[in-house]
Design an enzyme around this catalytic site. Sequence first.
Site, PDB file in Angstrom:
ATOM      1  CB  CYS A   1      25.200  39.585  31.859  1.00  0.00           C
ATOM      2  SG  CYS A   1      25.592  40.518  32.546  1.00  0.00           S
TER       3      CYS A   1
ATOM      4  CB  CYS B   1      23.978  42.825  39.390  1.00  0.00           C
ATOM      5  SG  CYS B   1      24.306  40.967  39.099  1.00  0.00           S
TER       6      CYS B   1
HETATM    7  S1  FES Z   1      23.398  39.529  34.979  1.00  0.00           S
HETATM    8 FE1  FES Z   1      23.924  41.211  34.954  1.00  0.00          FE
HETATM    9  S2  FES Z   1      24.062  42.492  35.347  1.00  0.00           S
HETATM   10 FE2  FES Z   1      23.832  40.702  36.473  1.00  0.00          FE
END
Ligand code: FES
Lengths: 137, 176
Positions: free
Chosen positions: A37, A107
């Site tokens: 992400c 995460c």
């Molecule tokens: S979506 Fe990347 S750390 Fe939560």
Amino acid sequence: MAYSDKVLDHYNNPRNVGSFDKKDPNVGTGMVGAPECGDVMKLQVKVNPATGIIEDAKFKTFGCGSAIASSSLATEWLRGKTVDEALAIKNTDIVNELSLPPVKIHCSVLAEDAIKAAIDDYKKKSENVGVESKAHA
Amino acid sequence: MKFYDALGLEPKLAIDLDDLKKRFYDRSRQWHPDRFSRSSSEEKQRSEEMTSMLNDAFRTLREPVTRAEYFLRESGLELSKDAPPELLEEVFELNMALEELRGGDESARGQLVLAQERFTGMLADADSGLSRLFASYDGKADAIVLEQIRATLNRRKYVSNLLRDVEKELNVHSAN
Ligand code: FES
């Protein structure tokens, strides 16, 4: 997807945001990222060298709400723990506490990795200090 | 690799987009569920499966980034490896700067515009780097090149996040 109340609470009132001087020998810094992400997290611990207890912890996260909540929670848990107790914190503990859904597990992994990296950094520093003082003696 | 197979392509990183499009349209027509309305239920089901597979394949392969991600995964390389520490350091600093600018006045705008240029440049570099690496891997399948592709994708992800944040900020300010 709705965030749990606990996530929202940490997200809206993050605990222990900030930083320590990373050159301080008693401070360990962990900087980690999640390539899926592109989020980044920095977590720091300040250890009392005499007792090995983490006296303070701070974080700064550029990322999703779950990453912010995970790191905020991690700093709360870290305070008062010994370095070795800190290493026992697992991402699954964070998942359970914050009721993170499966898509948000990475995460919490980020937070666990940040703890490990910070403790590692602290340990490396304190070993070096030991070596140096021996060399001077 | 099934997405390449579905479109009758050799698994290559560099692909001709016009050819890809043509294959997608031809095959979608050929497997269109309307043409199977009188067929047996197995054939109907097969046409639906093929149609959705073709859609997924086309969507994935037409973009260099998603194509490379797919290719790496199919080659058994996990995407989510740790990001290089120097890069994280840099991304973190840039994020901090961005946050400071955000709280600031209009004079920060110039810096944001500069940052936007810089990140756009970095993104373009990553993209041209990718196409070079694609050609190189297609030429001789060297595992080191795949690693470099992974590292580039990794870097690209962080840079594109930063760029998105900067642009969001610039739009917010110009809207006011
Ligand atoms: S979506 Fe990347 S750390 Fe939560």
